[in-house]
Design a protein around this motif. Structure first.
Motif, PDB file in Angstrom:
ATOM      1  N   LEU A  35       0.918  -1.111   0.016  1.00  9.96           N
ATOM      2  CA  LEU A  35       0.040   0.115   0.102  1.00  9.96           C
ATOM      3  C   LEU A  35       0.837   1.190   0.126  1.00  9.96           C
ATOM      4  CD1 LEU A  35      -2.421  -0.990   2.752  1.00  9.96           C
ATOM      5  CD2 LEU A  35      -2.857  -1.061   0.325  1.00  9.96           C
ATOM      6  N   PRO A  36       0.250   2.381  -0.456  1.00  9.37           N
ATOM      7  CA  PRO A  36       1.122   3.434  -0.367  1.00  9.37           C
ATOM      8  C   PRO A  36       1.589   3.859   1.069  1.00  9.37           C
ATOM      9  CG  PRO A  36      -0.913   3.939  -1.766  1.00  9.37           C
ATOM     10  CD  PRO A  36      -0.921   2.629  -1.142  1.00  9.37           C
ATOM     11  N   ASP A  37       2.667   4.554   1.069  1.00 15.23           N
ATOM     12  CA  ASP A  37       3.075   4.699   2.513  1.00 15.23           C
ATOM     13  C   ASP A  37       2.378   5.868   2.994  1.00 15.23           C
ATOM     14  OD1 ASP A  37       4.175   7.219   1.673  1.00 15.23           O
ATOM     15  OD2 ASP A  37       6.098   6.243   1.585  1.00 15.23           O
ATOM     16  N   GLU A  38       2.424   6.435   4.481  1.00 14.33           N
ATOM     17  CA  GLU A  38       1.395   7.451   5.088  1.00 14.33           C
ATOM     18  C   GLU A  38       1.481   8.452   4.093  1.00 14.33           C
ATOM     19  OE1 GLU A  38       2.238   8.727   9.111  1.00 14.33           O
ATOM     20  OE2 GLU A  38       0.218   8.266   9.382  1.00 14.33           O
ATOM     21  N   ASP A  39       2.787   9.124   3.942  1.00 10.19           N
ATOM     22  CA  ASP A  39       2.984  10.261   3.204  1.00 10.19           C
ATOM     23  C   ASP A  39       2.109  10.432   1.963  1.00 10.19           C
ATOM     24  OD1 ASP A  39       4.272  11.578   5.446  1.00 10.19           O
ATOM     25  OD2 ASP A  39       6.625  10.944   4.450  1.00 10.19           O
ATOM     26  N   SER A  40       2.413   9.419   1.256  1.00  6.04           N
ATOM     27  CA  SER A  40       1.781   9.488  -0.224  1.00  6.04           C
ATOM     28  C   SER A  40       0.252   9.348   0.017  1.00  6.04           C
ATOM     29  CB  SER A  40       2.078   8.109  -0.979  1.00  6.04           C
ATOM     30  OG  SER A  40       3.534   7.934  -0.761  1.00  6.04           O
ATOM     31  N   GLU A  41      -0.227   8.408   0.979  1.00  5.55           N
ATOM     32  CA  GLU A  41      -1.559   8.471   1.165  1.00  5.55           C
ATOM     33  C   GLU A  41      -2.308   9.677   1.554  1.00  5.55           C
ATOM     34  OE1 GLU A  41      -5.264   7.755   2.990  1.00  5.55           O
ATOM     35  OE2 GLU A  41      -3.497   8.723   3.963  1.00  5.55           O
ATOM     36  N   ARG A  42      -1.584  10.563   2.334  1.00  7.79           N
ATOM     37  CA  ARG A  42      -1.845  11.682   2.866  1.00  7.79           C
ATOM     38  C   ARG A  42      -2.004  12.579   1.776  1.00  7.79           C
ATOM     39  NH1 ARG A  42      -5.597  12.400   6.245  1.00  7.79           N
ATOM     40  NH2 ARG A  42      -6.238  10.518   5.098  1.00  7.79           N
ATOM     41  N   GLN A  43      -1.039  12.637   1.004  1.00  6.74           N
ATOM     42  CA  GLN A  43      -0.663  13.568  -0.224  1.00  6.74           C
ATOM     43  C   GLN A  43      -1.854  13.403  -1.340  1.00  6.74           C
ATOM     44  OE1 GLN A  43       3.423  13.453  -1.448  1.00  6.74           O
ATOM     45  NE2 GLN A  43       3.042  14.965  -2.998  1.00  6.74           N
ATOM     46  N   MET A  44      -1.992  12.207  -1.404  1.00  5.42           N
ATOM     47  CA  MET A  44      -3.395  11.752  -2.281  1.00  5.42           C
ATOM     48  C   MET A  44      -4.828  12.401  -1.914  1.00  5.42           C
ATOM     49  SD  MET A  44      -2.717   7.843  -3.274  1.00  5.42           S
ATOM     50  CE  MET A  44      -1.230   7.185  -3.676  1.00  5.42           C
ATOM     51  N   TYR A  45      -4.728  12.070  -0.534  1.00  4.62           N
ATOM     52  CA  TYR A  45      -6.059  12.695   0.097  1.00  4.62           C
ATOM     53  C   TYR A  45      -6.296  14.237   0.022  1.00  4.62           C
ATOM     54  CZ  TYR A  45      -9.647  12.271   3.849  1.00  4.62           C
ATOM     55  OH  TYR A  45     -10.898  12.126   4.262  1.00  4.62           O
ATOM     56  N   TYR A  46      -4.951  14.874   0.140  1.00  7.06           N
ATOM     57  CA  TYR A  46      -5.240  16.575  -0.230  1.00  7.06           C
ATOM     58  C   TYR A  46      -5.101  16.813  -1.541  1.00  7.06           C
ATOM     59  CZ  TYR A  46      -3.584  16.006   4.956  1.00  7.06           C
ATOM     60  OH  TYR A  46      -3.593  15.731   6.329  1.00  7.06           O
TER      61      TYR A  46
END
Lengths: 422, 602
Positions: free
Chosen positions: A235-246
Motif C-alpha cells: 500500500l502507499p506509505d502514509e506520506d503518499s496516502e495523505r498527499q493523495m488525500y489532500y
C-alpha cells in the motif's frame, strides 16, 4: 402536507466480489435473483401500505451491483415502487452500476422507468490497479458505459474513485483524477481505501496499518502474496496516502467540484439528495437483504441471511400489528433509538458534512442547546483545532476543520455519550 | 498412647517432574487410605494452580497406616513439601518435622539441580535419606548409571535403592518396606513439656487457624492452653487430630512423635508462624526449637486494579489471601499513573505469580502489575539506611551514599555442550563465577553468585531456552552487596510515569532504557500529537523513541446502512480509551505497564 421519506433498495448480487469489498453482496444464480426480486416487491408493497401518507423524495438502488438485474427485473421493481408509493415528481432516483454489466439498452430502460441519476463505479483509471482490486472491467469499458449513459440521456452522473490503492502512486492517482474531471461528471465520490477485516485485502494487508516505514511494508506484503496467485504490491506509505488525500480536494475544487462531505464532491446543486437524508437525520426505508430503515426515530434492519429472507412463507412478526413503522416481517430487527442514540448519530453523521451541524436545527429536533450536551467536547476539539464553530446565514454551525476531518473518528468517538443504563 | 516405634515421619524430595507427587499418591493408594476410584489425579496437589503447573505450593500432609511384612502396623506420616526455591524456608521447616526422607530420582534424567539442593537440605536437617529410582519402565532408563551417580555425587548408599515406576505402580511395596526399615522412629519424650514444631498452617473460616505440627516432646489435647514461643500468641485448644487424605480426623490427644493438627480459634496465620514452637502455657518448654525465622519478602511489586473503582475489592481480596499466607505482605500506595493500589511483597516470583493468578481467578480482579523488584538497601549520607521496595521512593541522588542489592548463590546443572551458553547468560546477568564441578563426564554443576534482581524476571526462561530445556537451577540468598545502581525513569510526553520506574545496574541502564522505549512505542497508540518516549537516569535522557502523531483516522463511507456498524466501531474506540491510563495528555494502555516486564523475551 405529506411528510418526506426516502427509499433504499439493496441488490446484494454482483458478478464477482472485489478484493476490498465488505458490503453484503455475492454472486448468485438467476433463479435466486428472480426470487429475490419477488420478495423485494412484496416488501415494497407492504411498506407502501404502511406509508401511504408519505411522499418519497429520493430512491436509491444500491448494492452489490444493481445493474446486474435484467431490464425486466428493474422495471418490475420500479413499477411496484410507483404503484405502492407517492413519488414526488422531482424525486432523485439513483442506481449504482458497474461497467461490464450495463448495456445501452439497459440504460434506456433506466431512463424510461424514471431513474434520473447514475452512480458508476470506476475506482481507478489504471487497468493494473483495477485488476488488483478484483474489478471485472478496464478503464476503456468504463468509458463505454459512461458514454452510453450520456447517449441514453443521463446528465446527473456520479463517478466513484479510490485512493491509497495497492501499487498506486501519486502520479497514477493524479492521472485517475484528471481522467475523471475531464469527463465532467456532476458528482465524484473519492474514497480512501479502507482495509476491512474479513475481505481478501484484510488478509493480504493484515497488520499493515499505515506506518511510515515503507521498507517494512514492502517486506510484509511480500510475505503474503498468496491470494489468487497475484503479486500484491504494498500500500502507499502514509506520506503518499495523505498527499493523495489532500490532492483530491485541491484538484477537484480547481475543476469546480466542492467538497460537501468527507468523501463526496459535486458541482453546485448536484449533491446527492439521497445521501444527504442519511447525514441529516431524515427518515428512510431500506428494503432488501440487510437493509436498514430509520423512520420516526426507530431503526429496523432486515436479516443478513439470504435463505431466511427468501423463505417461501414469510411470517409477519409482531411489528405487523404493533403501531410501528416497519413492514412487519419477522426477519426484521427492531432497534428503537434512545434520545441519546439520536443525538449521537445526529452529530456523527452531521459532522461528515463540510457545512457542519446546524445549531438551530439541533434545537428544533432535540429542544435544547447543543452546548448543553456537547459544550465540553466541542470546546475541547476547538482548542485542538479539530472543530470550529461558524456563523453562516443567521445560523451557527459546528464543523470539522480540515485537520479535524483527517482524524474525525477520534473526534466523533468523543461525541458518544456515557449511557446511564450501562 | 501411641507407640512411637510404630510411627514414621518422612517426606519425599525430588527434582520437579521426577515423580514426587505420583509416588505420594501410590503410597496413599497402596496403604488403602483411598481406593483408586477416590483418587483424584494427585491428591496432594489440591489447589487448581498446583495441578495446572504440576508443582506443590502449599505443603500437604497425609497420615496412613501400613501393615508391614513383619506383621506390625505402622503409622506413616507423609509430609509433602513445596517444590520451589521461593519456598525454601517452608521446605526447611517441613523437613525439620520429619525423621527421614525418600529421595526420588528419575531413572533417565538422573540428578538435577533441585535434587541436590533438596537432598542437601534434608541432610542438613539430619534426616536419614534413602533413594528410590523412578520411571524405570522408560526406554531411556539407566538405573545403574543413576545409582552410581547418586553414590558419587551425593555420597549416600544407592545400590539397593528400590527400582520403581510410580506411574504404573511398580515397586511400591518395596518403598513401603524401606520406609519402615530405613527411616528411624521418632524419639521424643512424652513426659517432657509440650514442644511442637509448626510446619504449616491454614485458615478456615469456621475453625480459625489450623496449625499443622509435629510433636517433638510432650502431649496436647482439647483444653490445653498453648503458647507460641516466637509470636507470643496464646489460645485454648479446641480440637486436635490427624490427617486423612484431604480431611481432618479429630482425635483425643497428640503426643510426642506424632504429626497432626491443632485448632484453637486463632484468627490469623500471622500468630502461628511457620517454624515457631507450640508449647504448654502452663508448663512451657525450656527453649524453643531452633531454626525459626521471620518470613521475609524477597520480591516486591505494585498491584493496581485495572478499574480504579475496584480498589476496595482488591484490598479485601489481599486481606483474605493473607489470612492463609503469612508470607504475603502488602501496604497501600498511590501511583500518579495507576492511582490507588498496593505494594506487595512476595517470597519470590512464583509466589508473586500465584497470588496474582489467585486474585484474578478467585476474586475476579483485573490487575495491572508493575515490574517486580527486590529490596535494596539505600545508605544515605547521614548514615541511615532505607529498605527500598518502591523505586519511586528512592531519595535524591545527592542524599545517597551508596546502595546495596541482594545477591544469591546459584547452582546450575547443565550438560557440557551448553556450558558456554549458560556461562554467557550468567555473565550478562552480572554473575560471578564461583566454580564448576563435573557431576559426570557430560554434566557439570556451575556455581555462580548472581544479583537477585537479575534472576527474578526471566532468568529461568532464558536458562531453559539457552540449554534447550536441559539446565536446572536452584539458589539461595547469600546477603547484600554494594552495587552501582541507578533509577531508570520513563518519561512519556515529557512526564515521568512513576509506575514504569525501576532500579537497574548502571551498566545495564542504557540497554534496558532503549528496550523499554521501543516496547512502549509499540504499545502506545498514536495520538493527535507526537509523543516522545524517553528513558532517563538522574534527569539525563539516555534513550528516546517517538510515537508519531495520528494522521489518518477517518471513515471513508458512512451511508444509511452503515450507521449502526460504524457507530459500533466508534464505541469500540471509545471503550478502548477507557481501558487506558491517562498520563498528562497521553493515554497509555494498561498492557503497556505489563509488557515492560518482558523486555528480555525477544
Amino acid at each position: 402536507m405529506k411528510k418526506d421519506i426516502s427509499i433504499y433498495i439493496h441488490i446484494p448480487f454482483c458478478v464477482k466480489k472485489c478484493a476490498y469489498c465488505d458490503f453484503l453482496s455475492a454472486p448468485a444464480c438467476d433463479t435466486t435473483i428472480e426470487k429475490y426480486v419477488d420478495r423485494l416487491c412484496e416488501e415494497l408493497r407492504r411498506y407502501g401500505e404502511k406509508y401511504y401518507d408519505r411522499r418519497v423524495i429520493t430512491v436509491f438502488f444500491g448494492g452489490g451491483t444493481p445493474s446486474l438485474l435484467s431490464a425486466a427485473q428493474i422495471t418490475r421493481i420500479a413499477e411496484t415502487l410507483k404503484s405502492s408509493f407517492d413519488i414526488d415528481e422531482q424525486a432523485e432516483i439513483s442506481i449504482e452500476c458497474n461497467p461490464g454489466t450495463v448495456s445501452y439498452e439497459k440504460l434506456t430502460t433506466y431512463k424510461h422507468i424514471g431513474i434520473n441519476r447514475l452512480s458508476i463505479g470506476l475506482q481507478s483509471a489504471n487497468d493494473n490497479e483495477l485488476r488488483l482490486l478484483g474489478r471485472i472491467h478496464t478503464y476503456e469499458q468504463f468509458l463505454q458505459t459512461y458514454n452510453s449513459a450520456k447517449d441514453a440521456g443521463f446528465d446527473n452522473i456520479n463517478v466513484d474513485i479510490m485512493s491509497a490503492l495497492p501499487g498506486q502512486t501519486i502520479e497514477s492517482y493524479l492521472a485517475t483524477l484528471k481522467a475523471v474531471v475531464d469527463l465532467q461528471p456532476k458528482h465524484i465520490s473519492a474514497y480512501s481505501l479502507i482495509i476491512e477485516d474479513g475481505t481478501p485485502f484484510g488478509k493480504i494487508y493484515a497488520d499493515m496499518s499505515l506506518d511510515t516505514d515503507s521498507d517494512t511494508q514492502t517486506h510484509k506484503a511480500e510475505d503474503k502474496t498468496i491470494v489468487d496467485a497475484i503479486e500484491y504490491p504494498s500500500l502507499p506509505d502514509e506520506d503518499s496516502e495523505r498527499q493523495m488525500y489532500y490532492l483530491t480536494e485541491k484538484m477537484l475544487s480547481e475543476h469546480g467540484y466542492h467538497r460537501y462531505e468527507i468523501s463526496n464532491y459535486a458541482y453546485e446543486e448536484y449533491e446527492c439528495k439521497h445521501n444527504l437524508v442519511y447525514w441529516t437525520g431524515g427518515d428512510y426505508i431500506g428494503v432488501g437483504l440487510g437493509a436498514s430503515s430509520y423512520v420516526d426515530g426507530v431503526r429496523y434492519k432486515v436479516t443478513d441471511n439470504l435463505d431466511a429472507y427468501l423463505k417461501e412463507q414469510c411470517v409477519y412478526g409482531d411489528g405487523a400489528t404493533a403501531n410501528v413503522g416497519c413492514a412487519g416481517f419477522e426477519y426484521e430487527d427492531i432497534m428503537p433509538l434512545s434520545v441519546e442514540d439520536k443525538m449521537e448519530e445526529y452529530m456523527i453523521t452531521g459532522l461528515r458534512l463540510m457545512r457542519g451541524v446546524s445549531k438551530s436545527k439541533w434545537r428544533s429536533i432535540f429542544g435544547n442547546d447543543m452546548s448543553v450536551i456537547y459544550g465540553d467536547v466541542i470546546e475541547k476539539y476547538e482548542r485542538l483545532g479539530l472543530l470550529e464553530t461558524v456563523e453562516e446565514k443567521k445560523d451557527v454551525f459546528v464543523r470539522l476543520t480540515r485537520h479535524g476531518i483527517d482524524v474525525s473518528n477520534t473526534v466523533m468517538a468523543d461525541f458518544l455519550l456515557d449511557k446511564t443504563d450501562e | 498412647m501411641i507407640n512411637q516405634d510404630k510411627i514414621r515421619n518422612f517426606c519425599i524430595v525430588a527434582h520437579i517432574d521426577h515423580g514426587k507427587s505420583t509416588l505420594a499418591d501410590r503410597i496413599i493408594e497402596q496403604t488403602g487410605l483411598l481406593t483408586e476410584r477416590e483418587m483424584q489425579e494427585q491428591v496432594l496437589d489440591n489447589m487448581d494452580i498446583e495441578r495446572e503447573r504440576g508443582i506443590t505450593i502449599k505443603a500437604q500432609t497425609v497420615r496412613t497406616v501400613y501393615k508391614a511384612k513383619d506383621g506390625e502396623e505402622y503409622i506413616l506420616n507423609l509430609i509433602d513439601t513445596p517444590g520451589h526455591v521461593d519456598f525454601n524456608y517452608e521446605v526447611s521447616r517441613a523437613l525439620a518435622a520429619c525423621d527421614g526422607a525418600i529421595l526420588v530420582v528419575d531413572a533417565a534424567q538422573g540428578i538435577e539441580a533441585q535434587t541436590l539442593a533438596n537432598v542437601y537440605l534434608a541432610l542438613d536437617h539430619d534426616l536419614d535419606v534413602f533413594p528410590v529410582i523412578n520411571k524405570i519402565d522408560l526406554p531411556s532408563a539407566e538405573p545403574q548409571r543413576v545409582k552410581d551417580e547418586i553414590e558419587d555425587v551425593i555420597g549416600i548408599e544407592a545400590q539397593d535403592a528400590p527400582l520403581i515406576s510410580a506411574k504404573n505402580g511398580i515397586g511400591i511395596d518395596e518403598v513401603l518396606e524401606a520406609i519402615v526399615h530405613k527411616i528411624p522412629a521418632p524419639r521424643g519424650d512424652v513426659n517432657a513439656p509440650l514442644k511442637a514444631l509448626i510446619f504449616d498452617s491454614l485458615y478456615d473460616s469456621y475453625r480459625g487457624v489450623i496449625i499443622f505440627c509435629r510433636l517433638m516432646d510432650g502431649k496436647v489435647r482439647k483444653g490445653t492452653r498453648i503458647h507460641m514461643c516466637a509470636t507470643g500468641a496464646e489460645a485454648d485448644v479446641v480440637e486436635v487430630g490427624t490427617f486423612g487424605a484431604g480431611q481432618f480426623i479429630p482425635g483425643d490427644e497428640l503426643s510426642a512423635g506424632m504429626v497432626g493438627y491443632i485448632t484453637a480459634s486463632i484468627k490469623n496465620v500471622r500468630d502461628t508462624a511457620v517454624g515457631d514452637t507450640v508449647t504448654d502455657a502452663a508448663n512451657p518448654c525450656a527453649e524453643a526449637l531452633p531454626g525459626y525465622k521471620k518470613v521475609q519478602s524477597m520480591v516486591y511489586c505494585g498491584m493496581y486494579p485495572a478499574d480504579g473503582a475496584k480498589y476496595p475489592d482488591l484490598r479485601d481480596a489481599l486481606e483474605k489471601l493473607q489470612l492463609n499466607d503469612a508470607s504475603l505482605n502488602y501496604e497501600a500506595e498511590t501511583s500518579i499513573a495507576l492511582g490507588f493500589g498496593f505494594r506487595c511483597g512476595f517470597l519470590g516470583l512464583l509466589h508473586l505469580e500465584i497470588i496474582q493468578e489467585r486474585l484474578e481467578r478467585e476474586y475476579n480482579l483485573d490487575l495491572v502489575t508493575t515490574a517486580p523488584g527486590v529490596i535494596y538497601h539505600v545508605w544515605k549520607t547521614d548514615g541511615s539506611m532505607i529498605e527500598l521496595t518502591n523505586p519511586s521512593n528512592l531519595p535524591d541522588p545527592s542524599e545517597i551514599d551508596y546502595m546495596e542489592e541482594p545477591v544469591v548463590t546459584a547452582e546450575i546443572m547443565v550438560t557440557t555442550e551448553f556450558v558456554g551458553a549458560i556461562m554467557g547468560l550468567c555473565q550478562e546477568r552480572r554473575g560471578r563465577h564461583l566454580g564448576m564441578d563435573y557431576i559426570e563426564e557430560t554434566r557439570v554443576l556451575l556455581k555462580y553468585e548472581l544479583p537477585l534482581n537479575e534472576i527474578i524476571y526471566d532468568f529461568f526462561d532464558a536458562l531453559k531456552s539457552r540449554s534447550r530445556g536441559y539446565a536446572s537451577f536452584d539458589y539461595e540468598l547469600k546477603g547484600y552487596e554494594k552495587s552501582e545502581l541507578v533509577k531508570l525513569d520513563v518519561l512519556v510526553n515529557r512526564e515521568e510515569v512513576d509506575a514504569l520506574s525501576f532500579i537497574v545496574h548502571k551498566e545495564s541502564a542504557y540497554e534496558r532504557g532503549r528496550k523499554m522505549c521501543e516496547k512502549l512505542k509499540e504499545e502506545i497508540p498514536r495520538h493527535l500529537f507526537e509523543i516522545p518516549i524517553q528513558a532517563a537516569v538522574n534527569g539525563k535522557v539516555i534513550a528516546r523513541e517517538t510515537v508519531k502523531a495520528m494522521r489518518k483516522d477517518v471513515l471513508a463511507k458512512c451511508y444509511g446502512g452503515d450507521i449502526t456498524r460504524k457507530k459500533k466501531l466508534l464505541e469500540k474506540q471509545k471503550e478502548g480509551k477507557k481501558r487506558m491510563r491517562q498520563i498528562g495528555n497521553v493515554e497509555i494502555p494498561q498492557k503497556a505497564f505489563m509488557s515492560v516486564l518482558k523486555l528480555d523475551s525477544e
